[in-house]
Design a protein around this motif. Structure first.
Motif, PDB file in Angstrom:
ATOM      1  N   LEU A  40       0.852  -1.185   0.000  1.00 57.53           N
ATOM      2  CA  LEU A  40       0.000   0.000   0.000  1.00 57.53           C
ATOM      3  C   LEU A  40       0.887   1.234   0.000  1.00 57.53           C
ATOM      4  CD1 LEU A  40      -2.760   1.430   0.371  1.00 57.53           C
ATOM      5  CD2 LEU A  40      -2.445   1.113   2.843  1.00 57.53           C
TER       6      LEU A  40
ATOM      7  N   THR B 270      -3.373   0.892  -9.239  1.00 61.47           N
ATOM      8  CA  THR B 270      -3.791  -0.186  -8.339  1.00 61.47           C
ATOM      9  C   THR B 270      -4.172  -1.417  -9.145  1.00 61.47           C
ATOM     10  OG1 THR B 270      -4.546   1.339  -6.629  1.00 61.47           O
ATOM     11  CG2 THR B 270      -5.517  -0.869  -6.644  1.00 61.47           C
TER      12      THR B 270
ATOM     13  N   GLN C  82       0.128  -7.616  -5.003  1.00 59.43           N
ATOM     14  CA  GLN C  82      -0.893  -6.562  -4.992  1.00 59.43           C
ATOM     15  C   GLN C  82      -0.231  -5.203  -4.771  1.00 59.43           C
ATOM     16  OE1 GLN C  82      -4.486  -6.660  -5.267  1.00 59.43           O
ATOM     17  NE2 GLN C  82      -4.172  -4.441  -5.383  1.00 59.43           N
TER      18      GLN C  82
ATOM     19  N   THR D 182      -1.496  -1.330  -4.185  1.00 59.52           N
ATOM     20  CA  THR D 182      -2.643  -0.472  -3.925  1.00 59.52           C
ATOM     21  C   THR D 182      -2.148   0.951  -3.694  1.00 59.52           C
ATOM     22  OG1 THR D 182      -3.843  -2.308  -2.894  1.00 59.52           O
ATOM     23  CG2 THR D 182      -4.646  -0.083  -2.447  1.00 59.52           C
TER      24      THR D 182
ATOM     25  N   SER E  73      -3.403   4.504  -2.663  1.00 57.82           N
ATOM     26  CA  SER E  73      -4.552   5.159  -2.045  1.00 57.82           C
ATOM     27  C   SER E  73      -4.087   6.086  -0.941  1.00 57.82           C
ATOM     28  CB  SER E  73      -5.507   4.106  -1.472  1.00 57.82           C
ATOM     29  OG  SER E  73      -6.566   4.716  -0.762  1.00 57.82           O
TER      30      SER E  73
END
Length: 115
Positions: free
Chosen positions: A11, A90, A110, A112, A114
């Motif tokens: 993230l 993403t 993954q 992401t 944000s």
């Protein structure tokens, strides 16, 4: 048996950076053109960058000047340095040959973006 193992996702806030790695085994890595692909929810998997065994690179327009693909043939590893990340980056990121020749996909990593 071909194995592709991606790592390095996470993230990150918009404008941030991440570096992905993909370790390959079971192939003559130095001869393969390798690519990084991504798949966002509800979208098709797309190629974002590729690199030949000799280091020639290609980038999709949407990541050009932000992402850098590289490889270490001694380590059978391909990398993707991602800078100035945007929410639209993403996705789950995968590596594979480019073009696809039938190697099994790894589990992906993954990413992401944000706030």
């Amino acid at each position: 048996q071909v194995q592709l193992v991606e790592s390095g996702g996470g993230l990150v806030t918009p404008g941030g950076s991440l570096k992905l790695s993909c370790a390959a085994s079971g192939i003559i890595f130095r001869l393969e053109t390798m690519g990084w692909y991504r798949q966002a929810p509800g979208k098709q998997r797309e190629l974002v960058a590729r690199i030949t065994g000799g280091g020639t690179t290609f980038y999709a327009e949407v990541v050009k000047d932000r992402f850098t693909i590289s490889r270490d043939n001694a380590k059978n590893t391909v990398y993707l340095q991602m800078n100035i990340l945007k929410p639209e980056d993403t996705a789950v990121y995968y590596c594979n040959s480019a073009p696809i020749v039938g190697y099994a996909w790894g589990q992906g990593t993954q990413v992401t973006v944000s706030s």
